[in-house]
Design an enzyme around this catalytic site. Sequence first.
Site, mmCIF file in Angstrom:
data_model
loop_
_atom_site.group_PDB
_atom_site.id
_atom_site.type_symbol
_atom_site.label_atom_id
_atom_site.label_comp_id
_atom_site.label_asym_id
_atom_site.label_seq_id
_atom_site.Cartn_x
_atom_site.Cartn_y
_atom_site.Cartn_z
ATOM 1 N N ARG A 87 50.938 51.185 45.488
ATOM 2 C CA ARG A 87 49.623 50.538 45.573
ATOM 3 C C ARG A 87 49.272 50.439 47.040
ATOM 4 O O ARG A 87 50.138 50.281 47.911
ATOM 5 C CB ARG A 87 49.652 49.121 44.991
ATOM 6 C CG ARG A 87 49.529 49.033 43.516
ATOM 7 C CD ARG A 87 48.314 49.702 42.933
ATOM 8 N NE ARG A 87 47.164 48.819 42.813
ATOM 9 C CZ ARG A 87 45.991 49.214 42.352
ATOM 10 N NH1 ARG A 87 45.792 50.479 41.998
ATOM 11 N NH2 ARG A 87 44.988 48.363 42.253
ATOM 12 N N ARG A 117 42.398 38.567 48.217
ATOM 13 C CA ARG A 117 42.511 37.376 49.069
ATOM 14 C C ARG A 117 41.691 37.519 50.344
ATOM 15 O O ARG A 117 41.355 38.634 50.757
ATOM 16 C CB ARG A 117 43.970 37.049 49.388
ATOM 17 C CG ARG A 117 44.805 38.204 49.879
ATOM 18 C CD ARG A 117 46.302 37.838 49.892
ATOM 19 N NE ARG A 117 47.098 38.964 50.329
ATOM 20 C CZ ARG A 117 48.421 39.037 50.264
ATOM 21 N NH1 ARG A 117 49.122 38.033 49.771
ATOM 22 N NH2 ARG A 117 49.075 40.107 50.674
ATOM 23 N N GLU A 162 40.914 41.461 51.391
ATOM 24 C CA GLU A 162 41.926 42.453 51.018
ATOM 25 C C GLU A 162 41.583 43.046 49.650
ATOM 26 O O GLU A 162 41.569 42.333 48.650
ATOM 27 C CB GLU A 162 43.263 41.710 50.957
ATOM 28 C CG GLU A 162 44.438 42.551 51.297
ATOM 29 C CD GLU A 162 45.709 41.718 51.424
ATOM 30 O OE1 GLU A 162 45.758 40.803 52.267
ATOM 31 O OE2 GLU A 162 46.642 41.985 50.669
#
Length: 364
Positions: free
Chosen positions: A244, A275, A300
């Site tokens: 990821r 976040r 993010e």
Amino acid sequence: MMFDYLIVGSGLYGATFAYKARQAGKNCLVIDRRSYLGGNVRCETVEGINVHCHGPHIFHTDNRKVWDFVNSFVEFNRFIHSPLASYQGRLYNLPFNMNTFYQMWGVTTPEEARKRMGKTCRLSDTNLEEYAISIVGQELYEAFIKGYTEKQWGRSCRELPSKILRRLPVRFVYDNNYYNNRYQGIPIGGYNKLINGLLKGVETRTNADFFDNRHEWESVAKQIVYTGPLDQFFDYKLGHLEWRSVTFEQEVLPVPNYQGVAVVNYTERNVPYTRIIEHKHFEMFGDEVEQHPTTVISREYPKACRLGVEPYYPVNDQRNSVLADQYRNLAAQEKNVIFGGRLAEYKYYDMDTVVEKALLTPNS
Ligand code: UDP
């Protein structure tokens, strides 16, 4: 052969290994394909604030030796990670603790909290969803775990292993410290000080990609320390391991204090980021925060990791775990190569484990 070691990658594993090898009288060359050293712990100074360019890095450990080791290069501050979760416009303390339960349900005792959760005391471990419900109950799972985890990992919680969530404490005491570890902090002045200390006196080259000129690089040293993606080392010959990745959207704001805390998690699925980080809170405390007129935040956004995209997290589902083991078998046959760190071991390591492993790897 000009060097004892060619170290591919200047992140925490490579830099710690280089330091130790140099102490042992070995001659190392550290190369990094990026234009800077430090890998993902790299900080950049923006508006006088150390920005964690590759996401929040909070050092935490129980290992006294590791703690003393990193503190011998740079002093660590008193930062304690206490993130908040934003859910349906309200804020809650993380990790799950009596403050969260009070905010959620108004309960004040551990007994009431357990009752509200509908805890069965039976730990189920078949997948992340079942595990989560068995430790915090359906309601908290749906508010704080399901949406966050599914956007973070890009798949259903039923297809993920429970161990991802084992990183997150659940406590029946009023304690917002995200970690249970004895030692915790952020290097005063940023992580670059740590990396610079580790690499002092070591020959380094940036913008140097091992794979652009593999045969030549292999011929410069007796041994290689490889810290890049495990599958890439073998030219993906068994297939691609899944990772990821994350994109950071950085913004400078003309206010001294945007969110009052370093990290706010957005746990709903329909908020596209996981976040928001406000970097100044890693190193400024109390009145200091508002004395500094501006702030830097990063949103993010998790994303899939195709070729050419930076890998951040190994996806430890069944398929990838099997494939990673097959690659590890290949790695074990490479007598002249040491594979170390999160990418080369395909393990969701924290920083302290990376440093510990690098310190424990013998120089030959
Ligand atoms: N997690 C969650 N909700 C949160 C925070 C974390 O469900 O608000 C889960 C999520 O699956 C995440 C895992 O816990 O991937 C580990 O979180 P951690 O904060 O350790 O992730 P990192 O900082 O390494 O991205």
